[in-house]
Enzyme design. Structure first.
Site, PDB file in Angstrom:
ATOM      1  N   ASP A   1     -51.575  20.719 -15.897  1.00  0.00           N
ATOM      2  CA  ASP A   1     -52.523  22.293 -16.537  1.00  0.00           C
ATOM      3  C   ASP A   1     -53.146  21.550 -17.742  1.00  0.00           C
ATOM      4  OD1 ASP A   1     -51.083  23.947 -14.149  1.00  0.00           O
ATOM      5  OD2 ASP A   1     -49.327  23.544 -15.616  1.00  0.00           O
TER       6      ASP A   1
ATOM      7  N   HIS B   1     -45.695  27.321 -15.239  1.00  0.00           N
ATOM      8  CA  HIS B   1     -47.134  26.228 -14.210  1.00  0.00           C
ATOM      9  C   HIS B   1     -46.943  27.340 -13.108  1.00  0.00           C
ATOM     10  CE1 HIS B   1     -49.309  22.999 -11.949  1.00  0.00           C
ATOM     11  NE2 HIS B   1     -48.086  23.565 -11.387  1.00  0.00           N
TER      12      HIS B   1
HETATM   13  P1  NAX Z   1     -43.684  16.548  -0.559  1.00  0.00           P
HETATM   14  O1  NAX Z   1     -43.261  17.810   0.572  1.00  0.00           O
HETATM   15  O2  NAX Z   1     -44.351  15.315  -0.048  1.00  0.00           O
HETATM   16  O3  NAX Z   1     -42.290  15.830  -0.722  1.00  0.00           O
HETATM   17  C1  NAX Z   1     -41.571  16.567  -1.206  1.00  0.00           C
HETATM   18  C2  NAX Z   1     -40.141  15.682  -0.519  1.00  0.00           C
HETATM   19  O4  NAX Z   1     -38.709  15.927  -1.426  1.00  0.00           O
HETATM   20  C3  NAX Z   1     -40.024  15.052   0.414  1.00  0.00           C
HETATM   21  O5  NAX Z   1     -39.793  13.982   0.830  1.00  0.00           O
HETATM   22  C4  NAX Z   1     -38.444  16.305   0.474  1.00  0.00           C
HETATM   23  O6  NAX Z   1     -38.009  15.283   1.816  1.00  0.00           O
HETATM   24  C5  NAX Z   1     -38.228  16.006  -0.292  1.00  0.00           C
HETATM   25  N1  NAX Z   1     -37.432  17.321  -0.816  1.00  0.00           N
HETATM   26  C6  NAX Z   1     -36.877  18.743  -0.074  1.00  0.00           C
HETATM   27  N2  NAX Z   1     -35.851  18.811  -0.804  1.00  0.00           N
HETATM   28  C7  NAX Z   1     -34.950  17.976  -1.742  1.00  0.00           C
HETATM   29  C8  NAX Z   1     -33.312  17.844  -1.877  1.00  0.00           C
HETATM   30  N3  NAX Z   1     -32.788  18.773  -1.536  1.00  0.00           N
HETATM   31  N4  NAX Z   1     -32.957  16.424  -2.584  1.00  0.00           N
HETATM   32  C9  NAX Z   1     -34.105  15.468  -3.096  1.00  0.00           C
HETATM   33  N5  NAX Z   1     -35.403  16.032  -1.980  1.00  0.00           N
HETATM   34  C10 NAX Z   1     -35.869  16.758  -1.403  1.00  0.00           C
HETATM   35  O7  NAX Z   1     -44.640  17.236  -1.463  1.00  0.00           O
HETATM   36  P2  NAX Z   1     -44.441  16.964  -3.024  1.00  0.00           P
HETATM   37  O8  NAX Z   1     -46.487  17.315  -3.097  1.00  0.00           O
HETATM   38  O9  NAX Z   1     -44.861  15.479  -3.457  1.00  0.00           O
HETATM   39  O10 NAX Z   1     -44.776  17.853  -4.361  1.00  0.00           O
HETATM   40  C11 NAX Z   1     -43.021  17.870  -4.536  1.00  0.00           C
HETATM   41  C12 NAX Z   1     -43.244  19.257  -5.762  1.00  0.00           C
HETATM   42  O11 NAX Z   1     -43.765  19.104  -6.898  1.00  0.00           O
HETATM   43  C13 NAX Z   1     -43.814  20.499  -4.622  1.00  0.00           C
HETATM   44  O12 NAX Z   1     -42.659  21.060  -4.956  1.00  0.00           O
HETATM   45  C14 NAX Z   1     -44.543  20.611  -5.582  1.00  0.00           C
HETATM   46  O13 NAX Z   1     -45.501  21.992  -5.871  1.00  0.00           O
HETATM   47  C15 NAX Z   1     -44.479  20.551  -6.611  1.00  0.00           C
HETATM   48  N6  NAX Z   1     -46.034  20.271  -7.858  1.00  0.00           N
HETATM   49  C16 NAX Z   1     -45.880  20.384  -8.953  1.00  0.00           C
HETATM   50  C17 NAX Z   1     -46.944  19.976  -9.802  1.00  0.00           C
HETATM   51  C18 NAX Z   1     -46.498  20.805 -11.638  1.00  0.00           C
HETATM   52  O14 NAX Z   1     -48.000  20.588 -11.855  1.00  0.00           O
HETATM   53  N7  NAX Z   1     -44.989  20.795 -11.742  1.00  0.00           N
HETATM   54  C19 NAX Z   1     -48.104  19.881  -9.178  1.00  0.00           C
HETATM   55  C20 NAX Z   1     -48.289  19.517  -8.783  1.00  0.00           C
HETATM   56  C21 NAX Z   1     -46.947  19.623  -7.065  1.00  0.00           C
HETATM   57  O15 NAX Z   1     -48.482  21.140  -6.439  1.00  0.00           O
END
Ligand code: NAX
Length: 327
Positions: A159, A187
Site C-alpha cells: 500500500d 491492509h
Molecule cells: P495463491 O493462491 O497463488 O497461493 C497461495 C498458496 O498458499 C497456494 O499454493 C496454497 O496451496 C498455499 N496454502 C494454502 N493454505 C496453506 C497452508 N495452510 N500452509 C501452507 N500453504 C498454504 O495466492 P497468492 O497470490 O500467492 O497470495 C497469497 C496471499 O497473499 C493471499 O492471501 C493474498 O490475499 C495475499 N496478498 C496480500 C497482500 C498484502 O499486501 N498483504 C497483497 C497481495 C496478496 O493479495
C-alpha cells in the site's frame, strides 16, 4: 562465509511464492554475503507443483542458496527458522463472508503460530502476507506467546509503494523523491495513506500537489482499490509487486531507516496514537537495523483521525470475530 540463515516461506507454490523465492535466494533480501536455507511449506496437494519450483531454484545455481527443504510438515517447515514469510492462505471465494474467511484462515495461523513457537530459532521474526494479514498475524502471535510481540509484522508496504507511486505520477516526479508516506491501520480498503505527512523532494506533499480535492476523490480510492484494479486487468491478484513489498519490508527492518524518513508495517500496537493495545496496526516506523520503533509525534489532524479511527474499528471488529482463536 557466514553461517546460513533459515527462511521459511509458506504458500511457496503460489504466485507470490514464485515471485519471492528467487529473489531471496539471489541475496536481494539478506545481502550478497548471507547464505540462506529456504524452508518451503505447502499443503500436501501442492507438493508436486512445489517440486517444480524447487527444480527451478536448483537450476538457478544460486551461490547463496545453501539448501531447500520443501515440506507439508509444520515442524519441519519452521525448524530453526530465523525469518518466516507467512504467505499461504485460502483465498476468498464467491459467496464467502468476511467472517468465514477469517475463521478458515484463522485456523491455519493458530497451527503456524504454535509451530513457530515450538521450532523456530530464538531470534525468529515473522512477516504475514496472507490475507486478512493483520488479523492472521494477531492470531499467530497470540498462539506463540513465547515469541516476543515485537517480532511479528503484517504487510502494508505494498500500500505504501502504491501510494508513493500515485503521488509521484501526479507531481511529475520520480517515485524515489517521495518519502515519509505512512500507511495507518488495516491492509484492507479502510487503510489510510497519510499524504498530509508525506514529502516530495523534501517538501510537504500538500505544497507540491495543491489540488486538495484530488487527494480525497482520486488518490485515496486509487490506492485503496489498486488490488481490485490489478485483478481486473490481469485476471490474477498482485503477485510480483506483493513479493517485492515483502522484500522491501524485511530490508527496511534489518537495515537502518534513512534519516528523517519512515516506513510502514503493521506491528503490535502499544497504544501509540490512542490505538487499542495489542491490535496489529500499521504505523509509521523506523529501524536502526536491529530494533524498530513507532515514530511518535506525527501530526494527526481531524481528517486523518477520522480515517485512522475507521480502520482501527475494522480491526477491532475482525478481532472480535476471531476471539476464540486467540489462545
Ligand atoms: P495463491 O493462491 O497463488 O497461493 C497461495 C498458496 O498458499 C497456494 O499454493 C496454497 O496451496 C498455499 N496454502 C494454502 N493454505 C496453506 C497452508 N495452510 N500452509 C501452507 N500453504 C498454504 O495466492 P497468492 O497470490 O500467492 O497470495 C497469497 C496471499 O497473499 C493471499 O492471501 C493474498 O490475499 C495475499 N496478498 C496480500 C497482500 C498484502 O499486501 N498483504 C497483497 C497481495 C496478496 O493479495
Amino acid at each position: 562465509m557466514k553461517q546460513p540463515i533459515h527462511v521459511t516461506v509458506t504458500g511457496a507454490a503460489g504466485q507470490i511464492g514464485y515471485a519471492l523465492l528467487f529473489r531471496i535466494a539471489s541475496g536481494a533480501v539478506f545481502g550478497p554475503d548471507q547464505p540462506v536455507v529456504l524452508r518451503l511449506l505447502e499443503i500436501a496437494p501442492a507438493l508436486p507443483a512445489l517440486e517444480g519450483v524447487v527444480m527451478e531454484l536448483q537450476d538457478c545455481a544460486f551461490p547463496l542458496l545453501a539448501d531447500v527443504v520443501p515440506t507439508a510438515d509444520l515442524d519441519e517447515g519452521f525448524r530453526g527458522t530465523n525469518w518466516a514469510f507467512l504467505v499461504g492462505s485460502v483465498p476468498r471465494k464467491a459467496g464467502m463472508e468476511r467472517k468465514d474467511l477469517l475463521g478458515i484462515n484463522g485456523k491455519i495461523f493458530i497451527g503456524q503460530g504454535k509451530a513457530i513457537a515450538k521450532n523456530a530459532a530464538s531470534d525468529v521474526r515473522t512477516l504475514v502476507v496472507g490475507n486478512p494479514c493483520n488479523t492472521n498475524c494477531l492470531i499467530a502471535m497470540n498462539n506463540a506467546k513465547d515469541v516476543p510481540a515485537d517480532r511479528w509484522f503484517a504487510m502494508t508496504r505494498l500500500d505504501e509503494n502504491r501510494a508513493k507511486t500515485q503521488l509521484a505520477i501526479k507531481a511529475g516526479k520520480h517515485v524515489s523523491e517521495v518519502s515519509n508516506l505512512a500507511i495507518w491501520g488495516n491492509h484492507s480498503s479502510t487503510m489510510y495513506p497519510d499524504y498530509f505527512n508525506a514529502k516530495i523532494g523534501g517538501k510537504p506533499c500538500t505544497e507540491v500537489i495543491t489540488d486538495s480535492a484530488w487527494y480525497a476523490e482520486t488518490f485515496i480510492p486509487t490506492v485503496q482499490q489498486r488490488g481490485a484494479a490489478i485483478i481486473k486487468a490481469r485476471g490474477l491478484s498482485s503477485a510480483a509487486s506483493a513479493a517485492n513489498a515483502a522484500i522491501d519490508t524485511v530490508r527496511s527492518l534489518i537495515n537502518p531507516t534513512p534519516a528523517g524518513d519512515c516506513t510502514s508495517v503493521a506491528v503490535c500496537s502499544d497504544g501509540s496514537y490512542g490505538i487499542e493495545k495489542g491490535l496489529m496496526f500499521s504505523y509509521p516506523i523506523r529501524s536502526d537495523g536491529k530494533n524498530w520503533s513507532i515514530v511518535q509525534d506525527v501530526p494527526v489532524g481531524e481528517f486523518s483521525r477520522a480515517k485512522i479511527t475507521a480502520t482501527e474499528n475494522e480491526l477491532k471488529e475482525e478481532k472480535s470475530m476471531v476471539a476464540e482463536l486467540l489462545g
